[in-house]
Design an enzyme around this catalytic site. Sequence first.
Site, PDB file in Angstrom:
ATOM      1  N   ARG A 117     -10.228  -8.081 -10.204  1.00  0.00           N
ATOM      2  CA  ARG A 117     -10.965  -7.207 -11.117  1.00  0.00           C
ATOM      3  C   ARG A 117     -10.276  -7.028 -12.460  1.00  0.00           C
ATOM      4  O   ARG A 117     -10.901  -6.616 -13.426  1.00  0.00           O
ATOM      5  CB  ARG A 117     -11.266  -5.880 -10.430  1.00  0.00           C
ATOM      6  CG  ARG A 117     -12.272  -6.054  -9.294  1.00  0.00           C
ATOM      7  CD  ARG A 117     -12.284  -4.874  -8.326  1.00  0.00           C
ATOM      8  NE  ARG A 117     -13.220  -5.110  -7.245  1.00  0.00           N
ATOM      9  CZ  ARG A 117     -12.937  -5.786  -6.131  1.00  0.00           C
ATOM     10  NH1 ARG A 117     -11.731  -6.317  -5.973  1.00  0.00           N
ATOM     11  NH2 ARG A 117     -13.839  -5.954  -5.198  1.00  0.00           N
ATOM     12  N   GLU A 154       0.232  -3.471   3.966  1.00  0.00           N
ATOM     13  CA  GLU A 154       0.354  -2.602   5.144  1.00  0.00           C
ATOM     14  C   GLU A 154       0.849  -3.413   6.345  1.00  0.00           C
ATOM     15  O   GLU A 154       1.681  -2.961   7.128  1.00  0.00           O
ATOM     16  CB  GLU A 154      -1.001  -1.959   5.456  1.00  0.00           C
ATOM     17  CG  GLU A 154      -0.934  -0.955   6.598  1.00  0.00           C
ATOM     18  CD  GLU A 154      -2.275  -0.300   6.864  1.00  0.00           C
ATOM     19  OE1 GLU A 154      -2.336   0.531   7.795  1.00  0.00           O
ATOM     20  OE2 GLU A 154      -3.248  -0.619   6.152  1.00  0.00           O
TER      21      GLU A 154
END
Length: 230
Positions: A117, A154
């Site tokens: 983005r 994560e």
Amino acid sequence: MLATWATSLQSLSLPHSRLSPVPSSPSSQLDSLNLTTHRRSFPGVSTRLMTSSDEKHRIERIASSIRVIPNFPKPGIMFQDITTLLLDPNAFGDTVELFVERYRDQRISVVAGVEARGFIFGPPIALAIGAKFVPLRKPKKLPGEVISEEYSLEYGTDKIEMHVGAVQPNDRAIVIDDLIATGGTLCAAVKLLERVGAVVVECACVIELPELNGREKLGGIPLFVLINRA
């Protein structure tokens, strides 16, 4: 391609991750940006003296155009979807305009956009302020010789890469992305640029999720955001 950007910007009032664990409740138009030799001048784009009320109005318009999608991509996540912002020419124009106003007088030579983005917001900003746009991509996406920087997720790790020679020592750079959450990707982007001798002036995002403390990972590099999703 440049003609397409210029045509798009004529209609604009030109002047941080998408994942949130909780819901979340910067004076005429830029008219002839008198840019330096390497800058682009877009017809219909004007310079204006921004007031605090004008800035507030534009930021509110940007914030209201961003859709929040619950439980995507997994349960408990509130996804910050900027594709609806892109459907609103006024909100999209406001977003680009606020970044251009902030950086056009800071001698920025590199706008580094983080995949994917950052590729949306970075190029029009780079064109308007007379900087080069450098894409920071995921592994095996760039065809030439690259340098890479690893960062933690994560579960596991990932990398971002940049073409060798795209950024020169002492280039003044900003790093652009749509959102900062935990800050791992932006931190890797800063390290990548600093490894080749660039001066990272600031990181910039449309949205910040402050409860995830992403800006603390930037090690003192300033962070500019338009919207806090507290």
